[in-house]
Design a protein around this motif. Structure first.
Motif, PDB file in Angstrom:
ATOM      1  N   ALA A 259      10.092   6.471 -17.237  1.00 48.24           N
ATOM      2  CA  ALA A 259       9.802   6.578 -15.858  1.00 48.24           C
ATOM      3  C   ALA A 259       8.386   5.881 -15.640  1.00 48.24           C
ATOM      4  CB  ALA A 259       9.758   7.753 -15.005  1.00 48.24           C
ATOM      5  N   LEU A 260       7.387   6.472 -16.163  1.00 48.67           N
ATOM      6  CA  LEU A 260       5.980   5.866 -16.416  1.00 48.67           C
ATOM      7  C   LEU A 260       5.877   4.384 -16.699  1.00 48.67           C
ATOM      8  CD1 LEU A 260       3.028   6.500 -15.909  1.00 48.67           C
ATOM      9  CD2 LEU A 260       2.938   7.497 -18.299  1.00 48.67           C
ATOM     10  N   ALA A 261       6.719   4.105 -17.930  1.00 49.92           N
ATOM     11  CA  ALA A 261       6.790   2.871 -18.257  1.00 49.92           C
ATOM     12  C   ALA A 261       7.259   1.631 -17.349  1.00 49.92           C
ATOM     13  CB  ALA A 261       7.845   2.493 -19.524  1.00 49.92           C
ATOM     14  N   ARG A 262       8.219   2.210 -16.315  1.00 46.16           N
ATOM     15  CA  ARG A 262       8.519   1.346 -15.271  1.00 46.16           C
ATOM     16  C   ARG A 262       7.593   1.215 -14.083  1.00 46.16           C
ATOM     17  NH1 ARG A 262      13.507   4.186 -15.895  1.00 46.16           N
ATOM     18  NH2 ARG A 262      13.021   5.710 -14.517  1.00 46.16           N
ATOM     19  N   HIS A 263       6.638   2.331 -14.048  1.00 41.34           N
ATOM     20  CA  HIS A 263       5.494   2.296 -13.164  1.00 41.34           C
ATOM     21  C   HIS A 263       4.716   1.454 -13.690  1.00 41.34           C
ATOM     22  CE1 HIS A 263       2.845   4.306 -10.326  1.00 41.34           C
ATOM     23  NE2 HIS A 263       1.733   3.887 -11.069  1.00 41.34           N
ATOM     24  N   VAL A 264       4.140   1.631 -15.007  1.00 37.15           N
ATOM     25  CA  VAL A 264       3.248   0.399 -15.574  1.00 37.15           C
ATOM     26  C   VAL A 264       3.531  -0.839 -15.382  1.00 37.15           C
ATOM     27  CG1 VAL A 264       2.083  -0.123 -17.759  1.00 37.15           C
ATOM     28  CG2 VAL A 264       2.371   2.249 -17.015  1.00 37.15           C
ATOM     29  N   ARG A 265       5.000  -1.129 -15.634  1.00 34.38           N
ATOM     30  CA  ARG A 265       5.204  -2.560 -15.786  1.00 34.38           C
ATOM     31  C   ARG A 265       5.243  -3.151 -14.002  1.00 34.38           C
ATOM     32  NH1 ARG A 265      10.786  -2.859 -19.292  1.00 34.38           N
ATOM     33  NH2 ARG A 265       9.905  -3.198 -21.330  1.00 34.38           N
ATOM     34  N   ALA A 266       5.553  -2.295 -13.211  1.00 29.24           N
ATOM     35  CA  ALA A 266       5.399  -2.613 -11.791  1.00 29.24           C
ATOM     36  C   ALA A 266       4.077  -3.045 -11.384  1.00 29.24           C
ATOM     37  CB  ALA A 266       6.274  -1.697 -10.979  1.00 29.24           C
ATOM     38  N   ALA A 267       2.947  -2.419 -12.041  1.00 29.68           N
ATOM     39  CA  ALA A 267       1.787  -2.446 -11.681  1.00 29.68           C
ATOM     40  C   ALA A 267       1.076  -3.633 -12.516  1.00 29.68           C
ATOM     41  CB  ALA A 267       0.979  -0.972 -12.160  1.00 29.68           C
ATOM     42  N   GLY A 268       1.754  -4.312 -13.353  1.00 29.60           N
ATOM     43  CA  GLY A 268       1.381  -5.451 -14.098  1.00 29.60           C
ATOM     44  C   GLY A 268       0.053  -5.085 -15.153  1.00 29.60           C
ATOM     45  N   ALA A 269      -0.169  -4.030 -15.455  1.00 27.75           N
ATOM     46  CA  ALA A 269      -1.162  -3.523 -16.266  1.00 27.75           C
ATOM     47  C   ALA A 269      -1.075  -4.077 -17.814  1.00 27.75           C
ATOM     48  CB  ALA A 269      -0.962  -1.916 -16.359  1.00 27.75           C
ATOM     49  N   ALA A 270      -2.030  -4.245 -18.264  1.00 33.60           N
ATOM     50  CA  ALA A 270      -2.162  -4.645 -19.774  1.00 33.60           C
ATOM     51  C   ALA A 270      -2.316  -3.446 -20.615  1.00 33.60           C
ATOM     52  CB  ALA A 270      -3.256  -5.853 -19.993  1.00 33.60           C
ATOM     53  N   HIS A 271      -2.923  -2.493 -20.156  1.00 37.60           N
ATOM     54  CA  HIS A 271      -3.360  -1.086 -20.750  1.00 37.60           C
ATOM     55  C   HIS A 271      -2.948   0.053 -19.905  1.00 37.60           C
ATOM     56  CE1 HIS A 271      -6.130  -4.051 -22.819  1.00 37.60           C
ATOM     57  NE2 HIS A 271      -5.664  -3.225 -23.823  1.00 37.60           N
ATOM     58  N   LEU A 272      -2.348   1.218 -20.797  1.00 36.21           N
ATOM     59  CA  LEU A 272      -2.220   2.357 -19.919  1.00 36.21           C
ATOM     60  C   LEU A 272      -3.327   3.369 -20.657  1.00 36.21           C
ATOM     61  CD1 LEU A 272      -0.776   4.523 -18.443  1.00 36.21           C
ATOM     62  CD2 LEU A 272       0.774   4.897 -20.102  1.00 36.21           C
ATOM     63  N   ALA A 273      -4.225   3.654 -19.785  1.00 38.81           N
ATOM     64  CA  ALA A 273      -5.384   4.518 -20.349  1.00 38.81           C
ATOM     65  C   ALA A 273      -5.215   5.949 -19.799  1.00 38.81           C
ATOM     66  CB  ALA A 273      -6.543   4.061 -19.652  1.00 38.81           C
ATOM     67  N   LEU A 274      -6.056   6.910 -20.595  1.00 40.52           N
ATOM     68  CA  LEU A 274      -5.909   8.267 -20.374  1.00 40.52           C
ATOM     69  C   LEU A 274      -6.944   8.975 -20.385  1.00 40.52           C
ATOM     70  CD1 LEU A 274      -3.689  10.899 -19.990  1.00 40.52           C
ATOM     71  CD2 LEU A 274      -4.436  11.192 -22.674  1.00 40.52           C
ATOM     72  N   LEU A 275      -7.605   9.465 -19.368  1.00 41.18           N
ATOM     73  CA  LEU A 275      -8.869  10.257 -19.326  1.00 41.18           C
ATOM     74  C   LEU A 275      -8.466  11.626 -19.011  1.00 41.18           C
ATOM     75  CD1 LEU A 275     -12.015   9.688 -19.318  1.00 41.18           C
ATOM     76  CD2 LEU A 275     -12.000   9.676 -16.875  1.00 41.18           C
ATOM     77  N   ASP A 276      -8.355  12.211 -19.819  1.00 38.13           N
ATOM     78  CA  ASP A 276      -7.911  13.836 -19.770  1.00 38.13           C
ATOM     79  C   ASP A 276      -7.833  14.487 -21.101  1.00 38.13           C
ATOM     80  OD1 ASP A 276      -6.861  15.900 -18.388  1.00 38.13           O
ATOM     81  OD2 ASP A 276      -4.739  15.254 -18.194  1.00 38.13           O
ATOM     82  N   VAL A 277      -7.845  16.062 -20.995  1.00 36.91           N
ATOM     83  CA  VAL A 277      -7.821  16.884 -21.965  1.00 36.91           C
ATOM     84  C   VAL A 277      -6.405  16.874 -22.337  1.00 36.91           C
ATOM     85  CG1 VAL A 277      -9.654  18.258 -21.471  1.00 36.91           C
ATOM     86  CG2 VAL A 277      -7.224  18.807 -20.589  1.00 36.91           C
ATOM     87  N   ASN A 278      -5.909  17.413 -23.488  1.00 39.80           N
ATOM     88  CA  ASN A 278      -4.527  17.402 -24.019  1.00 39.80           C
ATOM     89  C   ASN A 278      -3.750  18.221 -22.828  1.00 39.80           C
ATOM     90  OD1 ASN A 278      -4.181  16.696 -26.628  1.00 39.80           O
ATOM     91  ND2 ASN A 278      -5.111  18.597 -27.464  1.00 39.80           N
ATOM     92  N   SER A 279      -2.664  17.496 -22.578  1.00 37.39           N
ATOM     93  CA  SER A 279      -1.385  17.939 -21.780  1.00 37.39           C
ATOM     94  C   SER A 279      -0.372  17.281 -22.199  1.00 37.39           C
ATOM     95  CB  SER A 279      -1.861  17.838 -20.086  1.00 37.39           C
ATOM     96  OG  SER A 279      -1.325  16.464 -19.923  1.00 37.39           O
ATOM     97  N   PRO A 280       0.851  17.640 -21.615  1.00 42.99           N
ATOM     98  CA  PRO A 280       2.085  16.784 -21.971  1.00 42.99           C
ATOM     99  C   PRO A 280       1.909  15.138 -21.533  1.00 42.99           C
ATOM    100  CG  PRO A 280       2.675  18.714 -20.981  1.00 42.99           C
ATOM    101  CD  PRO A 280       1.079  18.624 -21.061  1.00 42.99           C
ATOM    102  N   ALA A 281       0.889  14.988 -20.583  1.00 41.72           N
ATOM    103  CA  ALA A 281       0.739  13.494 -20.111  1.00 41.72           C
ATOM    104  C   ALA A 281       0.460  12.705 -21.160  1.00 41.72           C
ATOM    105  CB  ALA A 281      -0.397  13.522 -19.149  1.00 41.72           C
TER     106      ALA A 281
END
Lengths: 507, 102
Positions: A38-60
């Motif tokens: 589901a997140l992959a579909r969101h990233v594709r729709a946004a036209g992103a080149a990277h998926l970044a994470l700014l967070d502590v450990n979590s299932p995300a």
């Protein structure tokens, strides 16, 4: 070739098995895959080149690693301890991007065009998405899977590139699919922006081993989580293991972890006294020392459980000293030690460590590949091999002090300073020197209630080593600066020494 | 039909659910079959019947090797067919016992 295959295999084989636990939350492999797609579909729709994470450990974090792979973009976890300015700088380097942020990190960077922000909770809720059809996976083995910003202890962060072929070679070369039993669990305490955090997700998912994620590391909390979740395996960086050992010794307590079978450690120098104490406290637990770098997709050398036990019980000094080695090359890579001119050195000769193998990327964004014509990566670590192939490390090449043409390793001077009963911690660095080019300086932390004259420590080094090793300036401090993974920040110490002007006359 | 194999090459069975990825391969061309039919690239379409004589099955996560282990293939999705390389059935490789390092 795509690392998403790892999750597909786990979810196909064990859809209902628990993939990860974080606090009271848990995800099955099936839920993990539904959310990642589901997140992959969101990233594709946004036209992103990277998926970044700014967070502590979590299932995300695991969701994002696999979502990026499904979407065919690079995953770029960012260090949440950076300042807003530093974070903005990194974000500018990866735009157009989607960025996932935890609640306490959402306000720590500026909004901009080509940046789509997703709250962590939105990502977690994607587990209930309708899982339409499986996305078609990108098959290009050279596609970039992960972009990891190195810690930048020596300057501006470099972005190490890890391709699908590097990471998948590492996993398939070192892990057996579904090797874990259903009740097994690994405690993951390293942050998501560290290579060990990435490899923990990939290795555990391929082994189908439940991950117990800890937000932040704290010795008491780690022990409690291991007990509560019946953890069987754990990975710790040396400072974390030190803190667990100190906590247990101070409380005069036993770990009391009946389910724990194995502890792996790596990511820095392990003090001999710490590992010896740990082996006594965690009697019967398998210890594995793993040496690896970001640029090598994690582990390249391993000192296994039997080697630990053999070393600690041996009378043979050659066998006993192996406890201070990082073990031997895994079957998946080769290791060489070379001199400054690039010539391979015989055993017991100190030089520069080189690594070769399909998991080795040795590549940075904008700098390109650092591999030589033979495919070898210069790790910039110094060390030597023994006749049996055990690798002994001796600090970073960049930290070597070149005094009048003589190479001086900070490690050997630090080891001598630490033998003084009043010294709690020590770091040796280079300072500019008119006569010698560079000279030796030290920052020293004394144990509470003790006092030592600079001269006494200088005499100690002169006695044990030689006069060229004697720190010509010693700065006494209440503590040394470390990053959150226990790497001493020599750059900061050099600046401290320069600022205090603690420069004696040349000796 | 002989094809070049290299590490990372993905193939699927034409007659069952089996999918594989090449882990290592010596240079050269090979005929790789599953269930009695030549294996296909992931995006190719094929149809056919499973040969009952070649229906030993594949298991997800298992590594399959030839006699001298110069070819190693990982099953990424199990199926009913058996893997055959140049007319010789591939064997399951014994799992290595490695200490978990991360």
């Amino acid at each position: 070739m795509n690392i998403a295959m790892i999750l597909d295999m786990a979810a196909d084989s064990f859809p209902e098995r628990t993939a990860l636990q974080c606090g009271d939350d848990r995800f099955s492999y099936s839920e993990l895959r539904v959310a990642a797609r589901a997140l992959a579909r969101h990233v594709r729709a946004a036209g992103a080149a990277h998926l970044a994470l700014l967070d502590v450990n979590s299932p995300a974090a695991p969701i994002a690693i696999f979502a990026a792979a499904y979407a065919g973009v690079a995953y770029a976890p960012l260090n949440y301890r950076l300042t807003p300015e530093e974070i903005n700088e990194l974000v500018a380097r990866i735009a157009p991007a989607c960025i996932i942020a935890g609640p306490e990190h959402l306000a720590r960077f500026d909004g901009r065009d080509e940046l789509s922000v997703i709250a962590r909770d939105t990502v977690l809720a994607m587990r209930t998405a309708s899982d339409a059809e499986a996305p078609s996976l990108g098959e290009d083995p050279r596609a970039v899977a992960v972009l990891l910003f190195t810690s930048g202890t020596t300057g501006k962060p470099k972005a190490a590139i890890l391709r699908h072929e590097n990471l998948l070679s590492y996993i398939v070369g070192t892990v057996e699919f579904a090797a874990a039993d259903e009740q097994d669990a690994i405690a993951v305490a390293v942050p998501p922006y560290h290579i060990a955090g990435i490899s923990a997700v990939l290795s555990s998912t391929y082994a189908c081993r439940r991950m117990v994620q800890l937000e932040n590391f704290d010795a008491a909390a780690w022990l409690a989580a291991c007990r509560e979740h019946r953890v069987s395996n754990a990975f710790l960086v040396p400072t974390m293991l030190s803190r667990v050992v100190e906590y247990l010794l101070a409380a005069d307590a036993r770990p009391d972890l009946g389910s724990l079978r194995a502890i792996a450690y790596g990511g820095g120098k392990m003090p001999q006294s710490t590992i010896e104490s740990a082996m006594r406290l965690f009697d019967g637990v398998d210890f594995t020392n793993a040496y690896g770098l970001t640029e090598t997709s994690s582990t390249v050398a391993v000192l296994g459980p039997d080697e630990h036990r053999m070393a600690i019980t041996s009378e043979d000094p050659q066998v006993r000293r192996r406890l201070s080695s990082v073990g031997r090359a895994t079957g998946a890579v080769e290791i060489q030690v070379r001199d400054e001119a690039g010539v391979e050195l015989p055993p017991e000769s100190l030089g520069l460590v080189f690594v070769r193998g399909p998991q080795v990327s040795g590549e940075y964004d904008s700098l390109g590949s650092q591999l030589d014509s033979g495919g070898w990566f210069p790790t910039r670590d110094r060390g030597y091999l023994d006749a049996d192939g055990y690798l002994y490390l001796d600090g970073r090449a960049d930290d070597v002090i070149v005094r009048g043409g003589e190479n001086i390793s900070p490690g050997e001077i630090e080891d001598v300073l630490l033998t003084h009963p009043a010294v709690a911690d020590a770091a040796v660095v280079a300072i500019p020197d008119e006569q010698w080019g560079e000279a030796v300086a030290a920052a020293v932390v004394l144990k509470p209630g003790t006092r030592v004259a600079e001269q006494e420590l200088q005499d100690l080094v002169r006695e044990r080593l030689r006069s060229s090793r004697v720190p010509q300036a010693i700065l006494f401090k209440s503590e040394l600066p470390y990053n959150d993974l226990g790497k001493v920040l020599r750059r900061v110490i050099r600046q401290d020494i320069a600022r205090t002007g603690a420069l004696g006359a040349a000796i | 039909m002989a094809i070049t194999l290299k590490a990372g090459t993905r193939l699927k069975s034409a007659v069952c659910e089996t999918q594989v990825m090449v882990i290592k391969a010596a240079a050269g061309e090979y005929a790789v079959q599953c269930g009695g039919a030549a294996m296909l690239a992931p995006n190719e379409d094929g149809a056919g019947e499973l040969d009952p004589a070649q229906a030993g099955g594949t298991l997800i996560g298992k590594r399959y090797v030839n006699a001298d282990e110069s070819i190693e293939i990982l099953c990424t999705k199990g199926g009913k067919g058996s893997l055959v390389l140049d007319g010789v059935p591939l064997e399951v490789k014994q799992a290595k016992q490695l200490p978990s390092s991360d």
